[in-house]
Design a protein around this motif. Structure first.
Motif, PDB file in Angstrom:
ATOM      1  N   VAL A 296      63.532  36.538 -69.382  1.00  0.00           N
ATOM      2  CA  VAL A 296      64.150  37.845 -69.621  1.00  0.00           C
ATOM      3  C   VAL A 296      65.119  38.074 -68.472  1.00  0.00           C
ATOM      4  N   GLY A 297      66.406  38.285 -68.762  1.00  0.00           N
ATOM      5  CA  GLY A 297      67.360  38.374 -67.665  1.00  0.00           C
ATOM      6  C   GLY A 297      68.426  39.429 -67.846  1.00  0.00           C
ATOM      7  N   ALA A 298      68.786  40.068 -66.736  1.00  0.00           N
ATOM      8  CA  ALA A 298      69.878  41.037 -66.734  1.00  0.00           C
ATOM      9  C   ALA A 298      71.208  40.364 -66.397  1.00  0.00           C
ATOM     10  N   ARG A 299      71.210  39.497 -65.401  1.00  0.00           N
ATOM     11  CA  ARG A 299      72.445  38.809 -65.022  1.00  0.00           C
ATOM     12  C   ARG A 299      72.823  37.795 -66.097  1.00  0.00           C
ATOM     13  N   THR A 300      74.063  37.855 -66.541  1.00  0.00           N
ATOM     14  CA  THR A 300      74.509  36.994 -67.637  1.00  0.00           C
ATOM     15  C   THR A 300      74.301  35.514 -67.329  1.00  0.00           C
ATOM     16  N   HIS A 301      74.576  35.103 -66.096  1.00  0.00           N
ATOM     17  CA  HIS A 301      74.452  33.676 -65.797  1.00  0.00           C
ATOM     18  C   HIS A 301      73.013  33.218 -65.585  1.00  0.00           C
ATOM     19  N   SER A 302      72.101  34.143 -65.373  1.00  0.00           N
ATOM     20  CA  SER A 302      70.684  33.752 -65.408  1.00  0.00           C
ATOM     21  C   SER A 302      70.283  33.455 -66.850  1.00  0.00           C
ATOM     22  N   ILE A 303      70.822  34.232 -67.790  1.00  0.00           N
ATOM     23  CA  ILE A 303      70.555  33.996 -69.213  1.00  0.00           C
ATOM     24  C   ILE A 303      71.228  32.704 -69.679  1.00  0.00           C
ATOM     25  N   ILE A 304      72.441  32.453 -69.209  1.00  0.00           N
ATOM     26  CA  ILE A 304      73.115  31.195 -69.555  1.00  0.00           C
ATOM     27  C   ILE A 304      72.311  30.002 -69.035  1.00  0.00           C
ATOM     28  N   ALA A 305      71.738  30.134 -67.844  1.00  0.00           N
ATOM     29  CA  ALA A 305      70.881  29.066 -67.309  1.00  0.00           C
ATOM     30  C   ALA A 305      69.691  28.824 -68.223  1.00  0.00           C
ATOM     31  N   ALA A 306      69.130  29.893 -68.780  1.00  0.00           N
ATOM     32  CA  ALA A 306      68.001  29.755 -69.708  1.00  0.00           C
ATOM     33  C   ALA A 306      68.450  29.120 -71.025  1.00  0.00           C
ATOM     34  N   TYR A 307      69.492  29.684 -71.644  1.00  0.00           N
ATOM     35  CA  TYR A 307      69.996  29.130 -72.901  1.00  0.00           C
ATOM     36  C   TYR A 307      70.270  27.636 -72.779  1.00  0.00           C
ATOM     37  N   SER A 308      70.998  27.252 -71.732  1.00  0.00           N
ATOM     38  CA  SER A 308      71.434  25.857 -71.598  1.00  0.00           C
ATOM     39  C   SER A 308      70.300  24.934 -71.171  1.00  0.00           C
ATOM     40  N   SER A 309      69.159  25.513 -70.800  1.00  0.00           N
ATOM     41  CA  SER A 309      67.965  24.719 -70.485  1.00  0.00           C
ATOM     42  C   SER A 309      66.950  24.770 -71.617  1.00  0.00           C
ATOM     43  N   MET A 310      67.380  25.309 -72.765  1.00  0.00           N
ATOM     44  CA  MET A 310      66.540  25.380 -73.973  1.00  0.00           C
ATOM     45  C   MET A 310      65.333  26.296 -73.789  1.00  0.00           C
ATOM     46  N   VAL A 311      65.471  27.346 -72.989  1.00  0.00           N
ATOM     47  CA  VAL A 311      64.384  28.291 -72.758  1.00  0.00           C
ATOM     48  C   VAL A 311      64.628  29.536 -73.605  1.00  0.00           C
ATOM     49  N   PRO A 312      63.726  29.891 -74.516  1.00  0.00           N
ATOM     50  CA  PRO A 312      63.892  31.112 -75.309  1.00  0.00           C
ATOM     51  C   PRO A 312      64.033  32.328 -74.406  1.00  0.00           C
ATOM     52  N   ALA A 313      65.069  33.159 -74.658  1.00  0.00           N
ATOM     53  CA  ALA A 313      65.403  34.194 -73.689  1.00  0.00           C
ATOM     54  C   ALA A 313      65.868  35.484 -74.357  1.00  0.00           C
ATOM     55  N   LEU A 314      65.621  36.581 -73.653  1.00  0.00           N
ATOM     56  CA  LEU A 314      66.110  37.906 -74.038  1.00  0.00           C
ATOM     57  C   LEU A 314      67.039  38.406 -72.945  1.00  0.00           C
ATOM     58  N   ALA A 315      68.263  38.789 -73.320  1.00  0.00           N
ATOM     59  CA  ALA A 315      69.220  39.342 -72.358  1.00  0.00           C
ATOM     60  C   ALA A 315      69.066  40.853 -72.311  1.00  0.00           C
ATOM     61  N   LEU A 316      68.884  41.380 -71.104  1.00  0.00           N
ATOM     62  CA  LEU A 316      68.915  42.828 -70.900  1.00  0.00           C
ATOM     63  C   LEU A 316      70.368  43.195 -70.652  1.00  0.00           C
ATOM     64  N   GLY A 317      71.125  43.306 -71.716  1.00  0.00           N
ATOM     65  CA  GLY A 317      72.574  43.386 -71.624  1.00  0.00           C
ATOM     66  C   GLY A 317      73.085  44.670 -71.033  1.00  0.00           C
ATOM     67  N   TYR A 318      74.230  44.576 -70.343  1.00  0.00           N
ATOM     68  CA  TYR A 318      74.910  45.765 -69.845  1.00  0.00           C
ATOM     69  C   TYR A 318      76.395  45.743 -70.190  1.00  0.00           C
ATOM     70  N   SER A 319      76.830  44.745 -70.969  1.00  0.00           N
ATOM     71  CA  SER A 319      78.232  44.705 -71.380  1.00  0.00           C
ATOM     72  C   SER A 319      78.384  43.816 -72.606  1.00  0.00           C
ATOM     73  N   MET A 320      79.621  43.744 -73.074  1.00  0.00           N
ATOM     74  CA  MET A 320      79.951  42.992 -74.282  1.00  0.00           C
ATOM     75  C   MET A 320      79.648  41.498 -74.152  1.00  0.00           C
ATOM     76  N   LYS A 321      79.699  40.968 -72.924  1.00  0.00           N
ATOM     77  CA  LYS A 321      79.569  39.524 -72.761  1.00  0.00           C
ATOM     78  C   LYS A 321      78.228  38.999 -73.261  1.00  0.00           C
ATOM     79  N   SER A 322      77.143  39.711 -72.977  1.00  0.00           N
ATOM     80  CA  SER A 322      75.825  39.230 -73.409  1.00  0.00           C
ATOM     81  C   SER A 322      75.706  39.256 -74.933  1.00  0.00           C
ATOM     82  N   VAL A 323      76.292  40.280 -75.548  1.00  0.00           N
ATOM     83  CA  VAL A 323      76.267  40.380 -77.011  1.00  0.00           C
ATOM     84  C   VAL A 323      77.107  39.268 -77.630  1.00  0.00           C
ATOM     85  N   GLY A 324      78.301  39.049 -77.078  1.00  0.00           N
ATOM     86  CA  GLY A 324      79.192  38.028 -77.633  1.00  0.00           C
ATOM     87  C   GLY A 324      78.617  36.630 -77.532  1.00  0.00           C
TER      88      GLY A 324
END
Length: 391
Positions: A296-324
């Motif tokens: 579970v991550g707020a920082r976009t690049h912590s979520i990108i680290a999870a996605y690209s490591s095949m880790v199921p993740a939830l973004a605590l988004g604060y802008s359009m970038k996480s949604v996009g």
């Protein structure tokens, strides 16, 4: 071979910024650019600590040499309404190196999402005046927040490389020539991992990673995080690890400081909850995140680290970038992004993560089939840019 420059880097205390420039250097090297990239940076000291000087030539932005220059620039901004006055001094170290034989990639990220992007606008104007190819690299753009001056600036770029389709559609709708817009994944999807010792209470493959920042930490979100942690501790055998992604940028913008609120609250749970506080690089933090079962991550690049490591993740988004980014990967952001503004009940994070828990294997299978081609998109764009501008 012509010279390649990365510009606009604010420093590596934000590991997301480090991840973008570090992975970009690797992308262009693998795509066939064999010369050393020059990185224009506002904090070479931070970058040297992260050893970026070993893979790129660091070029520090300038500063006013005295009070006269500083006052003159301030008067220009005030009297003439010039938002870029003084940039000819600040960016002189970079501009003096550029020529028609150069390609400058202005690191996008979320530069065009918030306040007026002074450095970027000034660079782009200088590049256009001097016929230097200038590309906005790996960006998200909040078009609805931009005025005419910034939109005119965006139209001046030689090309705009966007990192998600929402920005691509918004730019074209706003009048940017579609031939100028290229889309690929964020460069950090290609970031390598560097092995480090995992925290003592970290269960490899059965730990839930959490990243929080002051950008999202409302009273409601704090309550929801605590409720979620309590549920994980009581209903699963997973351990929990808090992983920072921004270090010491300023007193109010450091993830570790936010995490310590929970460290104090859960001080009696040291056998189940760990906190990363070591001065790790982005590649080392990605290694830790890659060993998590969920994230579970707020920082976009912590979520990108999870996605690209095949880790199921939830973004605590604060802008359009996480949604996009989530929409491009999963087809919809509905089950994969929770805006901190939408957290009104203590159960909200738990409800969202319940979907992730229940669909763990489906998400992992989707990563396996989707990620290879998705990650390749940034290499494909790099190859096009090399062919067009660097040969």
């Amino acid at each position: 071979m012509k010279k390649l420059f990365l510009s606009g880097h604010t420093g590596s205390n934000n590991r997301g910024c480090e991840a973008i420039v570090r992975s970009s250097a690797g992308i262009f090297k693998r795509a066939g650019y064999n010369d050393k990239i020059t990185l224009a940076t506002f904090s070479a000291q931070q970058d040297k600590r992260r050893k970026l000087d070993e893979i790129m030539t660091l070029l520090s932005y300038g500063n006013y040499s005295g009070k006269i220059q500083r006052v003159a620039s301030a008067l220009c901004r005030k009297i003439f309404g010039s938002k870029t006055a003084g940039q000819n001094i600040i960016q002189k170290p970079l501009w003096s190196k550029l020529s028609k034989e150069s390609l400058v990639l202005n690191v996008g990220g979320d530069t065009y999402c918030y306040s007026f992007p002074t450095v970027s606008v000034a660079l782009n104007a200088y590049a256009r005046k001097n016929n230097i190819p200038c590309i906005l690299w790996g960006c998200t753009v909040e078009v609805d927040r931009l005025g005419k001056k910034v939109m005119d600036d965006l139209k001046r770029y030689t090309s705009i490389v966007v990192r998600e389709s929402m920005t691509e559609k918004a730019l074209i709708k706003a009048g940017i020539d579609s031939n100028k817009v290229l889309r690929c994944c964020d460069p950090a999807f290609t970031l390598e991992k560097s092995e480090v010792a995992l925290p003592e209470a970290f269960k490899e493959g059965n730990t839930l990673g959490i990243n929080l920042s002051n950008l999202v930490l409302t009273d409601e979100l704090t309550e929801a995080v605590c409720y979620f942690i309590d549920k994980v501790l009581s209903e699963t055998d997973m351990n929990i690890c808090f992983v920072p992604h921004v270090y010491n940028v300023d007193e109010g913008n450091e993830d570790i400081k936010v995490h310590r609120v929970f460290k104090e609250k859960y001080s009696d749970n040291k056998d189940r909850i760990s906190f990363v506080e070591e001065d790790y690089s982005c590649t080392e933090l990605k290694y830790i995140i890659s060993k998590c079962r969920f994230f579970v991550g707020a920082r976009t690049h912590s979520i990108i680290a999870a996605y690209s490591s095949m880790v199921p993740a939830l973004a605590l988004g604060y802008s359009m970038k996480s949604v996009g980014i989530a929409t491009d990967i999963f087809g919809s952001s509905e089950d994969y992004v929770l805006s901190f503004k939408d957290v009104s009940s203590k159960e909200d994070i738990y409800r969202k993560m319940s979907f992730i828990f229940e669909n763990e294997q489906k998400i992992r299978a989707h990563y396996e089939s989707f990620m290879p081609e998705y990650v390749k998109t940034v290499s494909d764009v790099a190859e096009k840019l090399i062919e067009r501008y660097l040969k």
